[in-house]
Design a protein around this motif. Structure first.
Motif, PDB file in Angstrom:
ATOM      1  N   ARG A 210      43.660  38.694  55.366  1.00 53.50           N
ATOM      2  CA  ARG A 210      43.598  40.329  55.363  1.00 53.50           C
ATOM      3  C   ARG A 210      42.335  41.037  55.708  1.00 53.50           C
ATOM      4  O   ARG A 210      42.084  42.213  55.134  1.00 53.50           O
ATOM      5  CB  ARG A 210      44.095  40.573  53.964  1.00 53.50           C
ATOM      6  N   ILE A 211      41.612  40.439  56.687  1.00 51.26           N
ATOM      7  CA  ILE A 211      40.274  40.952  56.854  1.00 51.26           C
ATOM      8  C   ILE A 211      40.508  41.011  58.384  1.00 51.26           C
ATOM      9  O   ILE A 211      40.638  40.114  59.379  1.00 51.26           O
ATOM     10  CB  ILE A 211      39.168  40.069  56.667  1.00 51.26           C
ATOM     11  N   TRP A 212      40.076  42.299  58.998  1.00 48.13           N
ATOM     12  CA  TRP A 212      40.138  42.690  60.495  1.00 48.13           C
ATOM     13  C   TRP A 212      38.728  42.597  60.973  1.00 48.13           C
ATOM     14  O   TRP A 212      38.550  42.353  62.187  1.00 48.13           O
ATOM     15  CB  TRP A 212      40.717  44.043  60.864  1.00 48.13           C
ATOM     16  N   GLY A 213      37.681  43.022  60.292  1.00 49.25           N
ATOM     17  CA  GLY A 213      36.266  43.217  60.618  1.00 49.25           C
ATOM     18  C   GLY A 213      35.349  42.637  59.598  1.00 49.25           C
ATOM     19  O   GLY A 213      35.476  43.197  58.436  1.00 49.25           O
ATOM     20  N   ARG A 214      34.619  41.665  59.837  1.00 47.40           N
ATOM     21  CA  ARG A 214      33.984  41.168  58.602  1.00 47.40           C
ATOM     22  C   ARG A 214      32.518  42.170  58.447  1.00 47.40           C
ATOM     23  O   ARG A 214      32.304  42.965  59.202  1.00 47.40           O
ATOM     24  CB  ARG A 214      33.240  39.812  59.192  1.00 47.40           C
ATOM     25  N   GLY A 215      31.921  41.688  57.220  1.00 47.83           N
ATOM     26  CA  GLY A 215      30.864  42.543  56.680  1.00 47.83           C
ATOM     27  C   GLY A 215      29.698  42.844  57.498  1.00 47.83           C
ATOM     28  O   GLY A 215      29.453  41.811  58.366  1.00 47.83           O
TER      29      GLY A 215
END
Length: 383
Positions: A210-215
């Motif tokens: 559920r993560i499209w773009g990391r921190g």
């Protein structure tokens, strides 16, 4: 005054999520208070809290109507309805080396190595209207270029200029200190962006965690994000490391502080880590359209701490990462005079952009996540 432009059609925002998300408690700067000394003092105090504690905040009553904002969303929507072959004509030469003005297609980064799922993020970046950049656009954009220019310039005068004045006062510096580093008529890498996140299926979102773009942090001064109700933006608390959702607020824009401003203030201003998550399940079925503006210091600005600030002196924040480690302090874009002949002249913008645009990289690769951008600065892993 707004520039008359051809009809764009309407833009309809989707309903806000009804899920009970863990929202960040962000402060709001009300620019209607700018007109009185007492109001300005209140705004200065609020801004200090925002840049020290969260790095994200809201601004309201900033003199740009929602109708004008909605027209930009409508224009972005119509741009992404163009055939892919038309958009691909505007991919910048040198994209792999950090160039970014024009169309950046989706799929350059692998998000999940096992399934091979790639990013579905498209960007169209329109450079600053300062006379230094060619403006070659599809006919759709050209038909509205006067309106886009007026809108972009109004962000500088109505939003960014007051923020710079307030920050200078907060640091007990002359009020024009940061304005001198961000003159609109001088060359810099500011740009307006229409950004589209194409949806994944529920099954694909599970594969992506559920993560499209990391921190990550932004490389410039301020980033302006206009309200759209598909929840996806999350920020990481500086102290606890906890991730919180950023709630769309009516009649506001969201501002985040970035790397260059953190360098200029010796870390007093926090460059906030943020990421893009899959929307909540009641919004998972729609694409997400973004309207953003990225401000950066003028290209010749050396990213050294404004150490004359009495506040920074009292806080012991008179050196940034480059200065503390004895490495060359980069300018925003080009080399400083002292390093003009260096084989590796320090160029912050394009060093970080080149890293960001690395093609076919697996985004979870530790070597990529912690890569050295310039001597004295390595990226970090933000789980």
């Amino acid at each position: 005054m707004p520039v008359p432009a051809p009809e764009l059609g309407s833009f309809s925002f989707v309903p806000e999520t009804k899920e009970n998300l863990d929202w960040a408690d962000l402060v709001t700067l009300d620019f209607s208070l700018l007109g009185t000394p007492e109001g300005r003092a209140q705004l200065v105090a609020t801004l200090v809290r925002a840049v020290r504690e969260d790095g994200f905040f809201y601004v309201k009553n900033f003199g740009i109507s929602q109708e004008r904002v909605n027209r930009q969303f409508a224009l972005g929507k119509r741009f992404y309805e163009l055939p892919l072959e038309e958009k691909l004509k505007y991919v910048p030469e040198g994209l792999d080396n950090g160039k970014f003005n024009g169309y950046i297609p989706a799929g350059r980064r692998i998000l999940d190595e096992t399934s091979g799922l790639r990013d579905r993020v498209e960007m169209y970046n329109i450079p600053k209207f300062d006379g230094y950049f060619p403006h070659e656009h599809p006919a759709l954009i050209e038909e509205h270029i006067a309106e886009i220019e007026e809108f972009a310039k109004s962000l500088d005068s109505e939003v960014l200029e007051p923020l710079h004045r307030l920050l200078a006062v907060a640091l007990e510096l002359p009020e024009d200190t940061f304005l001198q580093l961000h003159k609109y008529e001088k060359k810099s890498e500011d740009h307006l962006r229409y950004m589209k996140y194409t949806k994944y299926s529920p099954e694909e979102n599970l594969k992506l965690g559920r993560i499209w773009g990391r921190g990550h942090t932004d490389l410039g001064t301020f980033t302006l994000l206009f309200r759209q109700p598909v929840a996806a933006l999350q920020i990481r608390h500086h102290t606890t490391g906890a991730w919180k959702w950023v709630k769309p607020q009516d009649g506001t824009l969201t501002v985040n502080t970035c790397d260059a401003l953190s360098f200029l203030t010796g870390g007093f201003v926090k460059s906030t880590v943020h990421r893009v998550a899959a929307p909540p399940k009641d919004q998972e079925h729609v694409d997400r359209l973004g309207l953003l503006y990225f401000q950066r210091p003028n290209n010749d600005v050396k990213l050294a701490t404004v150490s004359a600030s009495p506040v920074l002196q009292r806080e012991g924040l008179t050196q940034n990462e480059f200065e503390r480690t004895g490495n060359p302090v980069p300018t925003m874009e080009g080399a400083s005079l002292a390093c003009m002949l260096c084989a590796l002249a320090p160029k912050w913008t394009f060093a970080k952009q080149k890293w960001q645009r690395t093609k076919n990289i697996v985004s979870t690769d530790p070597a990529f996540q912690t890569a050295q951008i310039l001597p004295g600065w390595n990226e970090k892993v933000y789980a």
